[in-house]
Design a protein around this motif. Structure first.
Motif, PDB file in Angstrom:
ATOM      1  N   VAL A 342      51.141  27.738  78.236  1.00 18.89           N
ATOM      2  CA  VAL A 342      51.719  26.478  77.753  1.00 18.89           C
ATOM      3  C   VAL A 342      53.185  26.618  77.377  1.00 18.89           C
ATOM      4  N   ALA A 343      53.741  27.806  77.607  1.00 19.53           N
ATOM      5  CA  ALA A 343      55.168  27.952  77.358  1.00 19.53           C
ATOM      6  C   ALA A 343      55.972  27.117  78.352  1.00 19.53           C
ATOM      7  N   ARG A 344      55.379  26.847  79.545  1.00 20.78           N
ATOM      8  CA  ARG A 344      56.079  26.020  80.530  1.00 20.78           C
ATOM      9  C   ARG A 344      55.231  24.842  81.004  1.00 20.78           C
ATOM     10  N   ARG A 345      54.041  24.679  80.396  1.00 19.76           N
ATOM     11  CA  ARG A 345      53.188  23.531  80.704  1.00 19.76           C
ATOM     12  C   ARG A 345      52.567  23.036  79.405  1.00 19.76           C
ATOM     13  N   LYS A 346      51.706  22.041  79.519  1.00 18.67           N
ATOM     14  CA  LYS A 346      50.991  21.527  78.354  1.00 18.67           C
ATOM     15  C   LYS A 346      49.506  21.823  78.501  1.00 18.67           C
ATOM     16  N   GLY A 347      48.826  22.096  77.374  1.00 15.60           N
ATOM     17  CA  GLY A 347      47.397  22.388  77.426  1.00 15.60           C
ATOM     18  C   GLY A 347      46.676  21.889  76.186  1.00 15.60           C
ATOM     19  N   ALA A 378      52.667  12.212  69.896  1.00 16.05           N
ATOM     20  CA  ALA A 378      53.812  13.119  70.026  1.00 16.05           C
ATOM     21  C   ALA A 378      53.559  14.150  71.118  1.00 16.05           C
ATOM     22  N   PHE A 379      52.314  14.640  71.208  1.00 11.44           N
ATOM     23  CA  PHE A 379      51.966  15.606  72.252  1.00 11.44           C
ATOM     24  C   PHE A 379      52.104  14.972  73.632  1.00 11.44           C
ATOM     25  N   ARG A 380      51.699  13.716  73.762  1.00 11.13           N
ATOM     26  CA  ARG A 380      51.807  13.029  75.053  1.00 11.13           C
ATOM     27  C   ARG A 380      53.250  13.060  75.566  1.00 11.13           C
ATOM     28  N   LYS A 381      54.200  12.970  74.667  1.00 13.91           N
ATOM     29  CA  LYS A 381      55.604  12.855  75.055  1.00 13.91           C
ATOM     30  C   LYS A 381      56.278  14.209  75.252  1.00 13.91           C
ATOM     31  N   LYS A 382      55.622  15.277  74.848  1.00 10.95           N
ATOM     32  CA  LYS A 382      56.198  16.609  74.994  1.00 10.95           C
ATOM     33  C   LYS A 382      56.150  17.076  76.444  1.00 10.95           C
ATOM     34  N   GLY A 383      56.959  18.097  76.744  1.00  9.61           N
ATOM     35  CA  GLY A 383      56.936  18.692  78.078  1.00  9.61           C
ATOM     36  C   GLY A 383      56.132  19.967  78.123  1.00  9.61           C
ATOM     37  N   THR A 384      55.961  20.627  76.954  1.00  4.60           N
ATOM     38  CA  THR A 384      55.197  21.871  76.870  1.00  4.60           C
ATOM     39  C   THR A 384      54.443  21.881  75.547  1.00  4.60           C
ATOM     40  N   GLY A 385      53.590  22.911  75.388  1.00  5.45           N
ATOM     41  CA  GLY A 385      52.899  23.065  74.112  1.00  5.45           C
ATOM     42  C   GLY A 385      51.404  22.849  74.210  1.00  5.45           C
ATOM     43  N   ALA A 386      50.721  22.954  73.051  1.00  9.28           N
ATOM     44  CA  ALA A 386      49.264  22.854  72.992  1.00  9.28           C
ATOM     45  C   ALA A 386      48.837  21.869  71.912  1.00  9.28           C
ATOM     46  N   PHE A 387      47.625  21.355  72.077  1.00 11.76           N
ATOM     47  CA  PHE A 387      47.038  20.416  71.118  1.00 11.76           C
ATOM     48  C   PHE A 387      45.561  20.770  70.974  1.00 11.76           C
ATOM     49  N   THR A 388      45.068  20.852  69.738  1.00 14.88           N
ATOM     50  CA  THR A 388      43.683  21.262  69.498  1.00 14.88           C
ATOM     51  C   THR A 388      42.805  20.062  69.185  1.00 14.88           C
ATOM     52  N   LEU A 389      41.690  19.956  69.933  1.00 17.35           N
ATOM     53  CA  LEU A 389      40.657  18.942  69.677  1.00 17.35           C
ATOM     54  C   LEU A 389      39.473  19.636  69.025  1.00 17.35           C
ATOM     55  N   VAL A 390      39.057  19.161  67.854  1.00 14.39           N
ATOM     56  CA  VAL A 390      37.929  19.748  67.149  1.00 14.39           C
ATOM     57  C   VAL A 390      36.753  18.769  67.183  1.00 14.39           C
ATOM     58  N   SER A 391      35.671  19.180  67.848  1.00 14.72           N
ATOM     59  CA  SER A 391      34.446  18.367  67.932  1.00 14.72           C
ATOM     60  C   SER A 391      34.770  16.942  68.352  1.00 14.72           C
ATOM     61  N   ARG A 392      35.639  16.806  69.332  1.00 18.35           N
ATOM     62  CA  ARG A 392      36.072  15.478  69.786  1.00 18.35           C
ATOM     63  C   ARG A 392      35.953  15.435  71.304  1.00 18.35           C
ATOM     64  N   VAL A 393      35.077  14.598  71.823  1.00 15.81           N
ATOM     65  CA  VAL A 393      34.875  14.577  73.262  1.00 15.81           C
ATOM     66  C   VAL A 393      35.199  13.226  73.877  1.00 15.81           C
ATOM     67  N   ASP A 394      35.527  12.235  73.055  1.00 15.92           N
ATOM     68  CA  ASP A 394      35.789  10.915  73.612  1.00 15.92           C
ATOM     69  C   ASP A 394      37.018  10.306  72.938  1.00 15.92           C
ATOM     70  N   GLY A 395      37.526   9.245  73.565  1.00 14.16           N
ATOM     71  CA  GLY A 395      38.627   8.500  72.962  1.00 14.16           C
ATOM     72  C   GLY A 395      39.987   9.143  73.110  1.00 14.16           C
ATOM     73  N   ILE A 396      40.108  10.187  73.915  1.00 16.51           N
ATOM     74  CA  ILE A 396      41.390  10.869  74.111  1.00 16.51           C
ATOM     75  C   ILE A 396      41.741  10.771  75.585  1.00 16.51           C
ATOM     76  N   ASP A 397      42.791  10.053  75.911  1.00 17.46           N
ATOM     77  CA  ASP A 397      43.194   9.885  77.301  1.00 17.46           C
ATOM     78  C   ASP A 397      44.542  10.564  77.525  1.00 17.46           C
ATOM     79  N   LEU A 398      44.526  11.621  78.347  1.00 14.77           N
ATOM     80  CA  LEU A 398      45.755  12.356  78.668  1.00 14.77           C
ATOM     81  C   LEU A 398      45.856  12.495  80.191  1.00 14.77           C
ATOM     82  N   PRO A 399      46.074  11.387  80.877  1.00 10.56           N
ATOM     83  CA  PRO A 399      46.053  11.425  82.340  1.00 10.56           C
ATOM     84  C   PRO A 399      47.333  11.997  82.936  1.00 10.56           C
ATOM     85  N   HIS A 400      47.228  12.446  84.164  1.00 12.48           N
ATOM     86  CA  HIS A 400      48.377  12.842  84.987  1.00 12.48           C
ATOM     87  C   HIS A 400      49.269  13.827  84.248  1.00 12.48           C
TER      88      HIS A 400
END
Length: 840
Positions: A342-347, A378-400
């Motif tokens: 994720v130093a050069r991508r997002k995850g 804020a994560f959606r608008k970033k170019g790199t970095g990571a975001f942690t989802l805890v026990s969350r499987v719905d309601g998060i849309d991060l397309p393309h």
């Protein structure tokens, strides 16, 4: 007043056809020009069945369910249905759905945090978008003041968790120490009576991985004292407890209670949906769901099968996925590797709980609930970095390009302590496989939202890798996802992806749209197939597991309504059939059948069912045990496990009941010689139970191990069976079949290391092993006729015992069943007709 000067009413009827409603929407800047094919078919199908009370609409994740649901809601408003409610799983999703309604120009109201956004819903002019919690909370103002005439359930495939949360009281000693202490003191004597006080002491400790289950009678006998404790601590006014307490305060005795790692949880063992007005009354219920390969989880949430199912044929949401297993990669996919990625991508890092999230804190701290939406945006608008989802499987849309990489660390196992107890301790794998499959399908859809979307998914952790290894589990996933897992297996089997550098290079090829990858993916995703035997097993069991889920719903409603007789009759009719197809689930049902008997005052019948439950569920479940007396003044007669099993059968006071129970056991064990191999497995399991052994079907119930396993818990011996009853008399036992036998023996030794293994018996025709096979000394052959002889001998014994007087009967059972002849070693010796030898 000159009334002639007043305008005339010139109203036009609003359309109720959702397609026409869409066509009449205002031309706003972001309004879509057309509906997608799947959306059009979904709306047309629903409109044809709109008068039915329960309609399920199935659309892939990312296929535009929200617009479908909003147009259905508006259609119901136009029809004149009062109080139309659209429920979402989270406040974030309420906000997203509201934005979508604004985007297409539909007037609406939202209700979050106790407030309506406007007066349109309360004045009957629009539908209301809110959360499951707002509608199903025990103090729901919507239900009190604006009872729905129709409900649209978004994300219905994961609703069981949302509904269960509404019916769950959880007391954490770190947050409510005084309340927790009073509850512990109340149940302390109960666990002393059960003889598991040390386990209980560990389970109320924060640093011990131990769980204690309260026996139904232990809770029932203390339910009023428990209510007094909650009242003493003012639960009805606690922001943490009041909503669930409002539901449970009069129904503690219809619940299950559990302690683990300093937490006490109280919840119904099965959701009482059918006892709730929203599901009991005749109103319109529309369920929006991702594709379901099994209906059992839907039934467990809503208590019913849908009256109509709308399943459009479309490929919207069918994105391209690269799936890689960290077990196959040197050093796996830990934080250090992901940090480089994720130093050069997002995850996105998806974890099941905050304990697992700690492993990733150097890379990404999970956001606090109140900051979640802001940090996600804020994560959606970033170019790199990571975001942690805890026990969350719905309601998060991060397309393309908002995100193309997800690391899934561990199975999305949920937060319910009861669910985890069933999964981790009671081995109720099949029940939770459907739940896990639904959650995984949702997770895979978080960053992969459409047909032209693509991404890479990295699986980390033994639990998720092993789950994905089992084709019976995979059969519960959407078909495209099944094929994508098959592509993953092909990649790993090629031996070309072994190091973390190989993974980075492959991800670069996939995300860089390498033509070689595109050609390979398109070819293999069409050809991929899972194990046909496992698919057939899942398919054949589905109708019976659906019936089991329906019986749970009926049982829960009866107990919630204080009718233990109806509850008892419900499970009596299905419990053994359920155990035939899923042994642990049959044990769980036997446990609650015993609870119904106990509520009726039939302690003897309750203890009989508790004994069956413990055999099917294993040592993690401790329940009251019965004793057998010649008369009330005599000491208890010490029966062997075989003796107890026989006594439970021959000691029915009514002859008709004895006859029906024996007939049922005979019918089940007759499958050994007249049924399919799968049915014969069920028959061998029942025979083992009759012999007093803990008898299970590991391959069927867990996806590992032999077809049937008998365990003698008194002498600590075990024997496995591999059934080949469908094999022709002129065939042999192949190298593959013998190889599977070696795997089964290894699994038995690893899983039950405290037992002495008596080996593995192949149950089938008299044949030799293939010359290429290398049978173990622990492998033997049991002819079908031999085990049939044992079965018939047991039933003859039972019939003879029944002819005696009650006093003679008990003494005869005690003397006969204690003979060495009926020990597991002696039984196995008689069943083993010969060693399996290779055909030289």
């Amino acid at each position: 007043m000159d009334f002639s000067r007043l305008g005339s009413t010139n109203s036009t009827n609003a359309p109720i056809d959702p397609i026409k409603i869409f066509e009449a929407l205002p031309s706003l800047e972001d309004t879509p020009n057309d509906l997608w094919r799947g959306q059009d078919q979904a709306l047309t199908g629903w409109h044809e069945d709109r008068d039915k009370s329960d309609v399920l609409i199935l659309l892939n994740t990312g296929a535009g369910k929200t617009i479908v649901g909003l147009l259905v809601a508006q259609s119901l408003i136009n029809e004149g249905i009062e109080n139309v409610v659209y429920v979402c799983s989270t406040i974030d999703l309420v906000i997203q759905t509201s934005r979508e309604a604004d985007r297409i120009g539909l007037a609406h109201t939202t209700r979050v945090k106790g407030s309506y956004s406007n007066h349109l819903f309360e004045t009957g002019k629009s539908f209301c978008i809110t959360t499951y919690a707002a509608l199903f909370g025990g103090l729901s103002s919507i239900q009190r003041y604006h009872f729905p005439g129709a409900v649209i359930f978004d994300d219905a495939h994961v609703a069981e968790k949302l509904l269960r949360d509404a019916f769950t009281l959880r007391i954490d000693r770190r947050e409510l120490p005084n309340l927790f202490k009073d509850i512990v003191d109340l149940f302390d004597p109960h666990f002393r009576e059960l003889g598991v006080h040390s386990r209980f002491s560990d389970s109320v400790n924060l640093d011990q991985q131990s769980t204690s289950f309260v026996a139904p009678a232990g809770l029932y006998e203390r339910s009023m004292q428990l209510l007094s404790i909650f009242n003493k601590h003012d639960a009805r006014n606690s922001e943490v407890l009041k909503y669930s307490f409002a539901w449970l305060k009069d129904n503690f005795d219809a619940c299950a209670a559990i302690f683990t790692r300093g937490v006490f949880e109280l919840a119904p063992p099965f959701l009482p949906s059918l006892a709730l007005d929203i599901f009991e009354q005749n109103l319109r219920r529309i369920y929006l769901s991702a594709t379901l390969e099994s209906q059992t989880e839907f039934i467990r949430a809503f208590g019913r099968k849908p009256k109509a199912v709308v399943r459009p044929s479309n490929d919207a949401g069918n994105g391209e996925r690269l799936i890689l297993d960290g077990r196959e990669i040197r050093n796996g996919f830990g934080p250090d590797f992901m940090a480089k990625l994720v130093a050069r991508r997002k995850g996105v890092i998806a974890v099941p709980d905050y304990g697992r999230a700690k492993h990733w804190t150097t890379l990404a701290e999970p956001p606090k609930p109140e900051n979640f939406s802001r940090e996600l945006e804020a994560f959606r608008k970033k170019g790199t970095g990571a975001f942690t989802l805890v026990s969350r499987v719905d309601g998060i849309d991060l397309p393309h390009e908002t995100c193309r990489i997800m690391c899934i660390d561990g199975l999305p196992s949920g937060t319910s302590l009861l669910e985890r107890y069933q999964w981790e301790f009671l081995r109720m794998k099949n029940v939770h496989a459907v739940r896990i499959a639904n959650r995984l399908a949702q997770l895979f859809g978080r960053i992969n939202r459409g047909r032209n979307d693509y991404g890479a998914f990295l699986l980390e952790g033994d639990d998720i890798s092993k789950w994905m290894d089992n084709d019976r589990n995979l059969a519960l996933l959407p078909p495209l996802l099944q094929k994508q897992v098959h592509v993953s297996r092909q990649i790993h089997e090629s031996g070309q992806v072994k190091t973390q550098k190989d993974v980075v290079d492959l991800i670069d090829s996939v995300l860089g749209r390498d033509q070689g990858w595109l050609d390979y993916y398109q070819r293999e995703v069409r050809l991929g197939e899972l194990d046909k035997d496992q698919l057939a097993r899942a398919e054949s069991a589905e109708p019976f597991l659906v019936e089991a889920a329906l019986s749970e719903a009926r049982y829960a409603a009866a107990m919630w309504s204080r009718d233990p007789t109806l509850a008892r009759r419900t499970f009596e009719a299905t419990v053994d059939q359920t155990a035939t197809h899923d042994t642990p689930l049959g044990g769980w049902h036997a446990l609650w059948l015993g609870a119904a008997y106990e509520r009726e005052g039939d302690r003897e019948a309750a203890l009989r069912e508790y004994g069956i439950a413990m055999k099917r569920l294993g040592r993690a479940m401790t329940l009251p045990r019965g004793s057998v007396h010649l008369n009330k003044d005599e000491d208890a007669v010490a029966l062997s496990q075989f003796g107890k099993a026989v006594w439970d059968l021959v000691n029915y006071p009514a002859g008709a009941k004895f006859e029906s129970e024996v007939a049922k056991r005979k019918k089940e064990t007759a499958l050994i010689d007249i049924g399919t191999t799968n049915q014969a497995e069920a028959g061998v399991r029942v025979l083992g139970e009759l012999l007093g052994f803990t008898s299970t079907r590991p391959d069927n119930d867990e996806g590992k191990g032999p077809d049937v396993l008998w365990r003698d818990e008194a002498q600590m011996y075990m024997i496995g069976f591999e059934l080949k009853t469908d094999k022709g008399a002129d065939s042999n036992y192949s190298k593959k079949e013998i190889g599977q036998g070696h795997n089964h023996l290894e699994w038995m030794d690893q899983t039950y290391s405290e037992y002495t293994s008596l080996g593995l018996l192949y149950l089938g025709p008299d044949a030799t092993a293939s010359s290429a096979a290398t049978p173990s000394e622990k492998m033997g052959l049991c002819l079908t006729s031999t085990i049939i002889g044992l079965r018939d001998q047991v039933f003859s014994l039972v019939e003879d015992f029944r002819k005696k007087t009650p006093m003679e009967r008990l003494l005869a059972v005690e003397q006969e069943t204690r003979r060495e002849y009926w020990s597991i070693q002696a039984v196995v010796s008689r069943l083993k007709d010969k060693k399996i030898m290779p055909d030289i």
